[in-house]
Design a protein around this motif. Structure first.
Motif, short mmCIF file in Angstrom:
data_model
loop_
_atom_site.label_atom_id
_atom_site.label_comp_id
_atom_site.label_asym_id
_atom_site.label_seq_id
_atom_site.Cartn_x
_atom_site.Cartn_y
_atom_site.Cartn_z
N ASP A 43 0.84 -1.21 0.00
CA ASP A 43 0.00 0.00 0.00
C ASP A 43 0.87 1.25 0.00
N THR A 44 2.00 1.20 0.72
CA THR A 44 2.88 2.36 0.79
C THR A 44 3.56 2.63 -0.55
N HIS A 47 0.71 3.98 -2.90
CA HIS A 47 -0.03 5.21 -2.58
C HIS A 47 0.86 6.35 -2.08
N ASP A 48 1.91 6.05 -1.33
CA ASP A 48 2.79 7.11 -0.82
C ASP A 48 3.99 7.34 -1.75
N TYR A 121 7.43 1.86 7.46
CA TYR A 121 6.18 2.37 6.93
C TYR A 121 5.11 2.30 8.01
N ARG A 123 0.84 3.01 8.48
CA ARG A 123 -0.42 3.34 7.80
C ARG A 123 -0.85 4.76 8.18
N PRO A 124 -1.40 5.52 7.22
CA PRO A 124 -1.71 6.94 7.48
C PRO A 124 -2.55 7.20 8.72
N GLU A 125 -3.53 6.36 8.98
CA GLU A 125 -4.43 6.59 10.11
C GLU A 125 -3.77 6.29 11.46
N HIS A 126 -2.55 5.73 11.44
CA HIS A 126 -1.85 5.42 12.68
C HIS A 126 -0.56 6.24 12.84
N ARG A 127 -0.41 7.27 12.03
CA ARG A 127 0.76 8.12 12.15
C ARG A 127 0.57 9.12 13.30
N ARG A 128 1.69 9.75 13.68
CA ARG A 128 1.71 10.74 14.76
C ARG A 128 1.46 10.11 16.13
#
Length: 209
Positions: A43-44, A47-48, A121, A123-128
């Protein structure tokens, strides 16, 4: 020999601190984690990184067991949130190759004595939540403990949002290819300090063990 699954995190999964978002468990990958880890990586890259799957760059993603789980001086870590793998990070015992990298970079970070950090890597929703930073610390500790490494290397694509400032906060720039004639590959090469090995690590992971 310190194995990839036994030595990476002192043989125990570790929960993230509550103030960083409880419920995250960082662990050395096992067979049941491979599918989820591969999904995060693919996915990374689609998409990234927006490169899609390129065999010469991403063959390790298809064979995670052969690349990271079986070799004793490599490892794959995952972060689980419930039943889902939400972050990955790995150490490979292979330095940057030339080409496509500059010859002097390949000479400075030779395979065998260079631990290369890769596939970090989230996942976007688990960043920060500090997951990438924790993965880097654990991977560096693994490289120091397994023995035989003298350098800790990585490269990053500054076109990926957040990648450049993250690595500049932790590592020292060795070469920004954007400053080379023609712009090179447009990537940045970094070196991180290799932690001191824990007491007894050298005897537990002697070369050729």
């Amino acid at each position: 020999m310190v194995s990839a699954t036994a030595g990476a995190t002192a043989t125990r999964a570790r929960e993230a601190s509550p103030e960083k978002g409880g419920g995250y468990v960082l662990k050395a990958a096992a067979a049941e984690d491979v599918g989820g880890a591969r999904a995060v990586m693919l996915d990374t890259v689609y998409h990234d990184l927006r490169s899609g799957y390129v065999p010469r760059w991403h063959a390790d993603i298809i064979d995670l067991e052969g690349a990271y789980l079986r070799p004793g001086r490599c490892t794959l870590l995952v972060v689980r949130y419930g039943d889902e793998v939400v972050a990955t990070g790995a150490v490979r015992d292979r330095g940057p190759q030339s080409p496509p990298n500059p010859r002097w970079i390949a000479d400075r970070f030779p395979s065998g004595s260079t631990a290369q950090l890769c596939r970090i890597y989230v996942r976007p929703e688990h960043r920060r939540h500090g997951l990438a930073r924790r993965l880097v610390r654990e991977l560096a500790a693994f490289a120091a403990g397994v023995g035989g490494y003298t350098s800790l290397y990585l490269h990053t694509d500054p076109a990926v949002p957040g990648a450049e400032p993250f690595w500049r906060s932790m590592a020292r720039e060795v070469c920004d290819e954007r400053t080379l004639p023609g712009g090179g590959q447009g990537i940045i090469h970094f070196e991180l300090p290799l932690p001191l090995p824990p007491a007894g690590a050298a005897s537990a992971a002697s070369p050729g063990a």
